[in-house]
Design a protein around this motif. Structure first.
Motif, short mmCIF file in Angstrom:
data_model
loop_
_atom_site.label_atom_id
_atom_site.label_comp_id
_atom_site.label_asym_id
_atom_site.label_seq_id
_atom_site.Cartn_x
_atom_site.Cartn_y
_atom_site.Cartn_z
N ASP A 184 -3.77 5.30 0.27
CA ASP A 184 -4.71 5.78 1.28
C ASP A 184 -5.29 4.59 2.06
O ASP A 184 -5.33 3.45 1.56
N ASP A 185 -5.75 4.86 3.27
CA ASP A 185 -6.29 3.80 4.13
C ASP A 185 -7.50 3.11 3.51
O ASP A 185 -7.85 2.00 3.93
N ARG A 186 -8.13 3.75 2.54
CA ARG A 186 -9.27 3.11 1.88
C ARG A 186 -8.84 1.93 1.02
O ARG A 186 -9.68 1.14 0.59
N TYR A 187 -7.53 1.82 0.75
CA TYR A 187 -7.01 0.76 -0.12
C TYR A 187 -5.94 -0.03 0.64
O TYR A 187 -4.75 0.05 0.32
N PRO A 188 -6.33 -0.80 1.66
CA PRO A 188 -5.35 -1.51 2.50
C PRO A 188 -4.64 -2.61 1.71
O PRO A 188 -5.19 -3.20 0.77
N GLY A 189 -3.40 -2.86 2.11
CA GLY A 189 -2.65 -3.97 1.55
C GLY A 189 -1.90 -3.65 0.27
O GLY A 189 -1.23 -4.53 -0.29
N ARG A 190 -1.98 -2.41 -0.21
CA ARG A 190 -1.35 -2.08 -1.49
C ARG A 190 -0.01 -1.36 -1.35
O ARG A 190 0.71 -1.21 -2.34
N ASP A 191 0.32 -0.88 -0.15
CA ASP A 191 1.60 -0.19 0.03
C ASP A 191 2.75 -1.11 -0.35
O ASP A 191 2.73 -2.31 -0.07
N GLY A 192 3.79 -0.53 -0.96
CA GLY A 192 4.95 -1.34 -1.28
C GLY A 192 5.74 -0.80 -2.44
O GLY A 192 5.42 0.26 -3.01
N ALA A 193 6.79 -1.53 -2.79
CA ALA A 193 7.69 -1.11 -3.87
C ALA A 193 7.24 -1.70 -5.19
O ALA A 193 6.60 -2.76 -5.25
N LEU A 194 7.58 -1.01 -6.26
CA LEU A 194 7.33 -1.47 -7.62
C LEU A 194 8.63 -1.34 -8.41
O LEU A 194 9.22 -0.26 -8.47
N LEU A 195 9.08 -2.43 -9.01
CA LEU A 195 10.28 -2.44 -9.84
C LEU A 195 9.86 -2.66 -11.28
O LEU A 195 9.02 -3.54 -11.57
#
Length: 389
Positions: A239-250
């Protein structure tokens, strides 16, 4: 909050609880007419996850003409060793009315847990602060279904959990994840399950993340203590409230287990894990790699006692190191975290009725970091009642 903290906690423990709940679903000794079946039944009360005992009990009650109890014993084996060929063949034979059949046996297992939890520091403030303790109501749901679809064995899972705080409303969590995939026989190596799944979580009064994931679960046979290897890749949109966290996890997670190490019916599980979080935020503030392991030892103590058929107990320990790609606030070095979480679980099975279990758990979550405000200690005590349907 990283999504790994939501999805990975308790996954292996839920399998252990599943095995225990299946274990207390045994019929009483009066239903097992032969001396061998009676003796095996008494042994299983103390060791419901013992694969060899369950296979012997299944054959004994099957020979006495009770396929229902035999199928339950084979299911207990599969809850501990999903690739066990003897249990698979036993279920197929019984589902086919005594004949080997390509149709296989369908099974659905559901566990629901409700309870309460106390935390000394749920906001995870640094050690210099106190007075942040809180109570929360917790709920857990785990569903696993396996059946034949278009001539192929197919397994689907649903996991959901929730936590509702009394005063710390911003920490209340709701999570649900589901995946599905075919179960492929890979010969003497065991089974492989390619899977695809979706996750969704809410934190406080708004969304946390939505995620899609895929991977392969290997259930191994005849590989000594190495029972499984899970490889997962996911992508989360926060969510936009948590910027910078989007991405992949392996994530790569072997699963090891030993039975009968110190006592009859005991079990030690160790799950190492290596992960890489490729968060895309500016400065890669939330990008990290991690390595660690979670271990849990369980042994039968005594029973029946105080309304329980059996009491199990054992220590647990989780260790993890995270190396971040961004520097500390002081800018002198990349951030590094070390987490050490020892604890203890007490599990009572067969409480008042055969399908109820009660789990009392205590653990300390210690996080140490070269980023001063990321250090915390949190003591947690929880009591959860699990019901198998």
């Amino acid at each position: 909050m990283a999504r790994g903290a939501v999805t990975s906690k308790g996954g292996r423990f839920a399998s252990i609880v599943m095995a225990l709940l299946l274990g207390i679903g045994l019929a009483g000794p009066a239903a097992a007419q032969g001396d061998d079946a009676r003796a095996l039944f008494r042994a299983l009360l103390a060791s419901p996850t013992d694969v060899g005992l369950n296979l012997r009990y299944a054959r004994a009650v099957e020979a006495e003409g009770d396929p229902r109890k035999a199928m339950m014993a084979y299911e207990r084996v599969l809850s501990v060793e999903p690739a066990n060929r003897d249990a698979r063949r036993g279920l197929q034979r019984l589902a086919g009315g005594g004949r080997q059949t390509a149709q296989g046996a369908s099974r659905t297992e559901l566990i629901v847990g409700l309870g309460a939890q106390f935390e000394s520091n749920p906001r995870l403030f640094d050690d210099g602060l106190s007075g942040n303790e809180d109570l929360s109501a917790v709920g857990v749901l785990r569903l696993e279904d396996e059946r034949m679809l278009f001539g192929q064995r197919w397994r689907s899972r649903l996991n959901a959990q929730g936590r509702l705080y009394r005063t710390f409303s911003g920490g209340s969590l709701a999570y649900a994840g589901a995946d599905t995939g075919p179960v492929l026989d890979i010969g003497r190596w065991g089974e492989a399950r390619p899977l695809f799944g979706l996750e969704y979580a809410r934190l406080g009064n708004g969304p946390l993340f939505a995620s899609a994931y895929g991977g392969v679960e290997l259930a191994l046979r005849d590989m000594g203590p190495l029972r499984a290897i899970d490889t997962l890749v996911s992508y989360a949109d926060f969510d936009d409230r948590y910027p910078g966290r989007d991405g992949a996890l392996l994530r790569l997670r072997p699963q090891l287990a030993w039975n009968g190490l110190l006592a009859t019916g005991d079990r030690l599980t160790v799950d190492p894990e290596i992960a890489y979080n490729a968060a895309r935020g500016e400065g890669h503030r939330y990008r990290y790699w991690s390595a660690g392991a979670a271990g849990f030892y369980m042994a039968p103590l005594f029973g029946p006692v105080a309304g329980f058929q059996q009491i199990h107990a054992g220590p647990e320990l989780t260790i993890e190191h995270r190396q971040y790609a961004s520097a500390t606030v002081a800018g002198d070095d990349d951030r590094r975290d070390w987490r050490l979480s020892p604890g203890l679980r007490l599990i009572g099975t067969g409480f008042l009725e055969q399908d109820l279990s009660v789990v009392l758990r205590y653990y300390i979550d210690n996080n140490r970091s070269n980023e001063a405000d990321k250090e915390y200690t949190n003591h947690t005590v929880s009591l959860v009642v699990y019901r198998r349907f």
